[in-house]
Design a protein around this motif. Structure first.
Motif, PDB file in Angstrom:
ATOM      1  N   LEU A 162      11.084   4.862 -11.518  1.00 22.54           N
ATOM      2  CA  LEU A 162      10.007   4.900 -12.209  1.00 22.54           C
ATOM      3  C   LEU A 162       9.550   6.545 -12.143  1.00 22.54           C
ATOM      4  N   PRO A 163       9.441   7.414 -13.068  1.00 19.10           N
ATOM      5  CA  PRO A 163       9.000   8.547 -13.129  1.00 19.10           C
ATOM      6  C   PRO A 163       7.318   8.589 -12.502  1.00 19.10           C
ATOM      7  N   LYS A 164       6.661   9.796 -12.184  1.00 18.27           N
ATOM      8  CA  LYS A 164       5.270  10.011 -11.708  1.00 18.27           C
ATOM      9  C   LYS A 164       4.489   9.769 -13.112  1.00 18.27           C
ATOM     10  N   CYS A 165       3.251   9.145 -12.839  1.00 24.13           N
ATOM     11  CA  CYS A 165       2.178   9.196 -13.852  1.00 24.13           C
ATOM     12  C   CYS A 165       2.657   8.169 -15.031  1.00 24.13           C
ATOM     13  N   VAL A 166       3.399   7.179 -14.858  1.00 27.35           N
ATOM     14  CA  VAL A 166       3.744   6.082 -15.653  1.00 27.35           C
ATOM     15  C   VAL A 166       3.401   4.723 -15.483  1.00 27.35           C
ATOM     16  N   SER A 167       2.638   4.149 -16.254  1.00 26.26           N
ATOM     17  CA  SER A 167       2.319   2.833 -16.202  1.00 26.26           C
ATOM     18  C   SER A 167       2.108   2.033 -17.449  1.00 26.26           C
ATOM     19  N   ALA A 199      -2.245   6.639 -12.864  1.00 24.66           N
ATOM     20  CA  ALA A 199      -1.772   7.031 -11.391  1.00 24.66           C
ATOM     21  C   ALA A 199      -0.386   6.701 -10.965  1.00 24.66           C
ATOM     22  N   SER A 200       0.241   7.214 -10.116  1.00 25.74           N
ATOM     23  CA  SER A 200       1.356   6.435  -9.666  1.00 25.74           C
ATOM     24  C   SER A 200       1.449   6.816  -8.108  1.00 25.74           C
ATOM     25  N   GLY A 201       2.136   6.115  -7.268  1.00 23.04           N
ATOM     26  CA  GLY A 201       2.588   6.530  -5.945  1.00 23.04           C
ATOM     27  C   GLY A 201       3.631   5.720  -5.400  1.00 23.04           C
ATOM     28  N   VAL A 202       3.989   6.041  -4.073  1.00 21.48           N
ATOM     29  CA  VAL A 202       5.199   5.466  -3.573  1.00 21.48           C
ATOM     30  C   VAL A 202       4.678   4.274  -2.714  1.00 21.48           C
ATOM     31  N   ILE A 203       5.185   3.117  -2.585  1.00 23.57           N
ATOM     32  CA  ILE A 203       4.816   2.062  -1.480  1.00 23.57           C
ATOM     33  C   ILE A 203       5.468   2.568  -0.290  1.00 23.57           C
ATOM     34  N   THR A 204       4.434   2.746   0.801  1.00 29.02           N
ATOM     35  CA  THR A 204       4.946   2.786   2.310  1.00 29.02           C
ATOM     36  C   THR A 204       4.806   1.747   3.187  1.00 29.02           C
ATOM     37  N   ARG A 205       4.070   0.702   2.774  1.00 35.46           N
ATOM     38  CA  ARG A 205       4.056  -0.544   3.636  1.00 35.46           C
ATOM     39  C   ARG A 205       3.695  -1.657   2.728  1.00 35.46           C
ATOM     40  N   THR A 206       4.404  -2.693   3.035  1.00 34.95           N
ATOM     41  CA  THR A 206       4.335  -3.864   2.306  1.00 34.95           C
ATOM     42  C   THR A 206       5.122  -5.015   2.930  1.00 34.95           C
ATOM     43  N   ASP A 207       4.837  -6.373   2.576  1.00 35.16           N
ATOM     44  CA  ASP A 207       5.505  -7.542   3.048  1.00 35.16           C
ATOM     45  C   ASP A 207       6.228  -7.917   1.716  1.00 35.16           C
ATOM     46  N   LEU A 208       6.447  -7.310   0.891  1.00 36.50           N
ATOM     47  CA  LEU A 208       7.409  -7.683  -0.285  1.00 36.50           C
ATOM     48  C   LEU A 208       8.948  -7.113  -0.071  1.00 36.50           C
ATOM     49  N   PRO A 209       9.648  -7.929   0.036  1.00 36.25           N
ATOM     50  CA  PRO A 209      11.110  -7.386   0.350  1.00 36.25           C
ATOM     51  C   PRO A 209      11.683  -6.589  -0.681  1.00 36.25           C
ATOM     52  N   GLY A 210      12.225  -5.428  -0.541  1.00 34.47           N
ATOM     53  CA  GLY A 210      12.741  -4.468  -1.439  1.00 34.47           C
ATOM     54  C   GLY A 210      11.967  -3.491  -2.133  1.00 34.47           C
ATOM     55  N   ALA A 211      10.688  -3.608  -1.764  1.00 34.65           N
ATOM     56  CA  ALA A 211       9.767  -2.905  -2.670  1.00 34.65           C
ATOM     57  C   ALA A 211       9.269  -1.529  -1.810  1.00 34.65           C
ATOM     58  N   LYS A 212       9.641  -1.316  -0.639  1.00 28.79           N
ATOM     59  CA  LYS A 212       9.083  -0.100   0.265  1.00 28.79           C
ATOM     60  C   LYS A 212       9.730   1.016  -0.271  1.00 28.79           C
ATOM     61  N   GLY A 213       9.291   2.059  -0.689  1.00 32.23           N
ATOM     62  CA  GLY A 213       9.888   3.309  -1.058  1.00 32.23           C
ATOM     63  C   GLY A 213       9.925   3.361  -2.467  1.00 32.23           C
ATOM     64  N   GLU A 221       0.931  -1.192   0.016  1.00 29.48           N
ATOM     65  CA  GLU A 221       0.031   0.002   0.083  1.00 29.48           C
ATOM     66  C   GLU A 221       0.773   1.043   0.034  1.00 29.48           C
ATOM     67  N   GLY A 222       0.256   2.341  -0.360  1.00 26.57           N
ATOM     68  CA  GLY A 222       1.217   3.424  -0.487  1.00 26.57           C
ATOM     69  C   GLY A 222       0.305   4.673  -0.794  1.00 26.57           C
ATOM     70  N   ARG A 223       0.979   6.028  -0.925  1.00 25.46           N
ATOM     71  CA  ARG A 223       0.470   7.206  -0.976  1.00 25.46           C
ATOM     72  C   ARG A 223       0.631   7.602  -2.452  1.00 25.46           C
ATOM     73  N   ILE A 224      -0.309   8.069  -3.204  1.00 23.60           N
ATOM     74  CA  ILE A 224      -0.560   8.701  -4.735  1.00 23.60           C
ATOM     75  C   ILE A 224       0.145   9.941  -4.623  1.00 23.60           C
ATOM     76  N   ASP A 225       1.024  10.013  -5.750  1.00 22.23           N
ATOM     77  CA  ASP A 225       1.907  11.132  -5.838  1.00 22.23           C
ATOM     78  C   ASP A 225       1.577  11.882  -7.383  1.00 22.23           C
ATOM     79  N   CYS A 226       0.430  10.963  -8.188  1.00 18.00           N
ATOM     80  CA  CYS A 226       0.243  11.945  -9.621  1.00 18.00           C
ATOM     81  C   CYS A 226      -0.901  11.170 -10.023  1.00 18.00           C
ATOM     82  N   LEU A 227      -1.641  11.855 -10.707  1.00 15.79           N
ATOM     83  CA  LEU A 227      -2.913  11.472 -11.228  1.00 15.79           C
ATOM     84  C   LEU A 227      -3.088  12.258 -12.669  1.00 15.79           C
ATOM     85  N   LEU A 228      -3.349  11.533 -13.639  1.00 16.63           N
ATOM     86  CA  LEU A 228      -3.845  11.972 -14.965  1.00 16.63           C
ATOM     87  C   LEU A 228      -5.017  11.217 -15.286  1.00 16.63           C
ATOM     88  N   THR A 229      -6.092  11.844 -15.790  1.00 14.99           N
ATOM     89  CA  THR A 229      -7.325  11.352 -16.253  1.00 14.99           C
ATOM     90  C   THR A 229      -7.691  11.791 -17.675  1.00 14.99           C
TER      91      THR A 229
END
Length: 194
Positions: free
Chosen positions: A162-167, A116-130, A101-109
């Motif tokens: 990854l840059p913001k708002c890229v998917s 949308a993009s965001g930074v992972i703030t909590r996870t149980d996947l090693p290496g993914a936080k941040g 889970e994390g916080r959104i830092d960009c949204l284009l519609t």
């Protein structure tokens, strides 16, 4: 069946369809009116939004869920990088998997598509936080589609720079009956008629 009975049946079917269309249109207008009532008079609607939760369709039985609560406030209409909100995703198969889970830092519609993009703030996947991750949603009613930035690399751990708002394109399908995503189209000033 006689010609008169057949014509009578067609008239009843047409009348029933007209009633159904009227009910649907009235319900839609009422929902829009309710949304407008939640804002104070003269307050502009938010500039863009991506909300909802749903599971992805996977024939092998994977349990994959994405949830979004992303918003771009009216006062930040011209800066998608000022979007706020949260995201959450999880992927499990045979009791193994991970969540983040994390916080959104960009949204284009645009229309019914959101990136949308965001930074992972909590996870149980090693290496993914941040790490920053991105999402793309195509809101098509009960058959929404979703894409994510790690589609080509296989893991959100690989998306740190990854840059913001890229998917990725929304290639995944939402599993019927498991939820719905909703996209509020962006309406930037440079698209308004002067």
């Amino acid at each position: 069946m006689s010609r008169n009975a057949s014509a009578s049946t067609r008239i009843r079917v047409a009348a029933g369809a007209a009633v159904l269309i009227t009910v649907v249109c009235t319900a839609s207008a009422t929902a829009l009116d309710r949304a407008a009532e939640t804002r104070s008079p003269g307050t502009p609607r938010e500039a863009a939004a991506l909300t909802g939760s749903a599971k992805l369709y996977r024939p092998l039985g994977d349990d994959i869920t994405f949830t979004f609560d992303a918003h771009l406030a009216a006062e930040h209409r011209m800066d998608p990088a000022k979007a706020t909100g949260t995201f959450r995703f999880s992927h499990y198969l045979d009791g193994r998997g991970a969540w983040a889970e994390g916080r959104i830092d960009c949204l284009l519609t645009g229309g019914k598509v959101a990136v949308a993009s965001g930074v992972i703030t909590r996870t149980d996947l090693p290496g993914a936080k941040g790490n920053r991750v991105g999402f793309t949603v195509h809101d098509v009613g009960r058959h929404d589609r979703l894409g994510y930035s790690w589609a080509s690399v296989g893991n959100p751990v690989e998306t740190k720079d990854l840059p913001k708002c890229v998917s990725a394109a929304p290639f995944e399908k939402v599993k019927n009956g498991t939820g719905d995503f909703r996209v509020l189209p962006w309406d930037p000033d440079f698209l308004k008629k002067g």
